[in-house]
Design a protein around this motif. Structure first.
Motif, mmCIF file in Angstrom:
data_model
loop_
_atom_site.group_PDB
_atom_site.id
_atom_site.type_symbol
_atom_site.label_atom_id
_atom_site.label_comp_id
_atom_site.label_asym_id
_atom_site.label_seq_id
_atom_site.Cartn_x
_atom_site.Cartn_y
_atom_site.Cartn_z
ATOM 1 N N PHE A 8 -9.079 -8.177 11.678
ATOM 2 C CA PHE A 8 -8.536 -8.157 10.315
ATOM 3 C C PHE A 8 -7.241 -7.353 10.262
ATOM 4 O O PHE A 8 -6.257 -7.778 9.653
ATOM 5 C CB PHE A 8 -9.569 -7.563 9.352
ATOM 6 C CG PHE A 8 -9.067 -7.446 7.953
ATOM 7 C CD1 PHE A 8 -8.945 -8.578 7.155
ATOM 8 C CD2 PHE A 8 -8.725 -6.220 7.428
ATOM 9 C CE1 PHE A 8 -8.468 -8.474 5.861
ATOM 10 C CE2 PHE A 8 -8.250 -6.108 6.140
ATOM 11 C CZ PHE A 8 -8.114 -7.241 5.353
ATOM 12 N N VAL A 9 -7.231 -6.202 10.924
ATOM 13 C CA VAL A 9 -6.030 -5.367 10.931
ATOM 14 C C VAL A 9 -4.874 -6.101 11.604
ATOM 15 O O VAL A 9 -3.739 -6.088 11.109
ATOM 16 C CB VAL A 9 -6.314 -4.017 11.620
ATOM 17 C CG1 VAL A 9 -5.033 -3.251 11.896
ATOM 18 C CG2 VAL A 9 -7.257 -3.192 10.770
ATOM 19 N N LEU A 10 -5.145 -6.737 12.721
ATOM 20 C CA LEU A 10 -4.094 -7.481 13.415
ATOM 21 C C LEU A 10 -3.609 -8.678 12.592
ATOM 22 O O LEU A 10 -2.426 -8.987 12.579
ATOM 23 C CB LEU A 10 -4.579 -7.944 14.779
ATOM 24 C CG LEU A 10 -4.697 -6.842 15.826
ATOM 25 C CD1 LEU A 10 -5.346 -7.384 17.087
ATOM 26 C CD2 LEU A 10 -3.340 -6.251 16.136
ATOM 27 N N ALA A 11 -4.516 -9.327 11.875
ATOM 28 C CA ALA A 11 -4.122 -10.476 11.058
ATOM 29 C C ALA A 11 -3.254 -10.052 9.878
ATOM 30 O O ALA A 11 -2.380 -10.805 9.440
ATOM 31 C CB ALA A 11 -5.363 -11.205 10.553
ATOM 32 N N CYS A 12 -3.466 -8.853 9.375
ATOM 33 C CA CYS A 12 -2.720 -8.374 8.205
ATOM 34 C C CYS A 12 -1.538 -7.498 8.569
ATOM 35 O O CYS A 12 -0.857 -6.986 7.681
ATOM 36 C CB CYS A 12 -3.654 -7.601 7.284
ATOM 37 S SG CYS A 12 -4.950 -8.612 6.579
ATOM 38 N N SER A 13 -1.255 -7.293 9.831
ATOM 39 C CA SER A 13 -0.198 -6.366 10.223
ATOM 40 C C SER A 13 1.183 -6.818 9.765
ATOM 41 O O SER A 13 2.063 -5.991 9.574
ATOM 42 C CB SER A 13 -0.214 -6.142 11.721
ATOM 43 O OG SER A 13 0.101 -7.347 12.387
ATOM 44 N N GLY A 14 1.389 -8.107 9.576
ATOM 45 C CA GLY A 14 2.680 -8.582 9.089
ATOM 46 C C GLY A 14 2.988 -8.118 7.682
ATOM 47 O O GLY A 14 4.151 -7.989 7.290
ATOM 48 N N TYR A 15 1.967 -7.824 6.904
ATOM 49 C CA TYR A 15 2.179 -7.363 5.534
ATOM 50 C C TYR A 15 2.603 -5.898 5.483
ATOM 51 O O TYR A 15 2.982 -5.402 4.430
ATOM 52 C CB TYR A 15 0.914 -7.546 4.702
ATOM 53 C CG TYR A 15 0.550 -8.992 4.517
ATOM 54 C CD1 TYR A 15 1.363 -9.834 3.781
ATOM 55 C CD2 TYR A 15 -0.590 -9.514 5.097
ATOM 56 C CE1 TYR A 15 1.049 -11.160 3.625
ATOM 57 C CE2 TYR A 15 -0.917 -10.848 4.944
ATOM 58 C CZ TYR A 15 -0.094 -11.668 4.200
ATOM 59 O OH TYR A 15 -0.410 -12.976 4.044
ATOM 60 N N ALA A 16 2.563 -5.214 6.587
ATOM 61 C CA ALA A 16 2.939 -3.803 6.614
ATOM 62 C C ALA A 16 4.444 -3.614 6.527
ATOM 63 O O ALA A 16 4.912 -2.543 6.191
ATOM 64 C CB ALA A 16 2.406 -3.143 7.874
ATOM 65 N N TRP A 17 5.219 -4.635 6.818
ATOM 66 C CA TRP A 17 6.666 -4.532 6.720
ATOM 67 C C TRP A 17 7.061 -4.391 5.265
ATOM 68 O O TRP A 17 6.628 -5.136 4.405
ATOM 69 C CB TRP A 17 7.335 -5.767 7.305
ATOM 70 C CG TRP A 17 7.164 -5.851 8.781
ATOM 71 C CD1 TRP A 17 6.143 -6.442 9.443
ATOM 72 C CD2 TRP A 17 8.013 -5.297 9.772
ATOM 73 N NE1 TRP A 17 6.301 -6.308 10.788
ATOM 74 C CE2 TRP A 17 7.450 -5.601 11.016
ATOM 75 C CE3 TRP A 17 9.197 -4.583 9.719
ATOM 76 C CZ2 TRP A 17 8.038 -5.207 12.198
ATOM 77 C CZ3 TRP A 17 9.771 -4.195 10.900
ATOM 78 C CH2 TRP A 17 9.193 -4.508 12.114
ATOM 79 N N ALA A 18 7.897 -3.426 4.974
ATOM 80 C CA ALA A 18 8.322 -3.199 3.591
ATOM 81 C C ALA A 18 9.199 -4.348 3.116
ATOM 82 O O ALA A 18 9.063 -4.829 2.005
ATOM 83 C CB ALA A 18 9.079 -1.891 3.480
ATOM 84 N N HIS A 19 10.089 -4.786 3.971
ATOM 85 C CA HIS A 19 10.981 -5.896 3.648
ATOM 86 C C HIS A 19 11.595 -6.394 4.948
ATOM 87 O O HIS A 19 11.690 -5.643 5.920
ATOM 88 C CB HIS A 19 12.067 -5.463 2.660
ATOM 89 C CG HIS A 19 12.745 -4.188 3.047
ATOM 90 N ND1 HIS A 19 13.703 -4.116 4.010
ATOM 91 C CD2 HIS A 19 12.555 -2.926 2.608
ATOM 92 C CE1 HIS A 19 14.099 -2.859 4.138
ATOM 93 N NE2 HIS A 19 13.412 -2.128 3.312
#
Length: 72
Positions: A8-19
């Motif tokens: 789950f963490v790896l799948a959502c890691s792209g959302y961690a980028w601010a912009h």
């Protein structure tokens, strides 16, 4: 359970980028970027507020120390 959490963490890691985008441009573009992006402004405001609060605490401590030792 740990494998599911890590997936789950790896799948959502792209959302961690601010912009999207880089911060490596010319000086003017970098300054404009830093002064117009909400995430950068929020961190700058937090740093200013934290610094002001810290300065106030240090000022009060110094005044209390001067009063304790009878210095003005």
């Amino acid at each position: 359970m740990m494998k599911i959490l890590m997936a789950f963490v790896l799948a959502c890691s792209g959302y961690a980028w601010a912009h999207p985008g880089e911060h490596h441009d010319n000086l003017f573009a970098t300054l404009i970027h830093l002064l117009t992006e909400p995430d950068h402004l929020a961190m700058a405001a937090a740093a200013i507020i934290g610094g002001a609060l810290g300065a106030g605490v240090l000022r009060r401590r110094a005044a209390a120390k001067r009063r304790m030792f009878g210095r003005r």
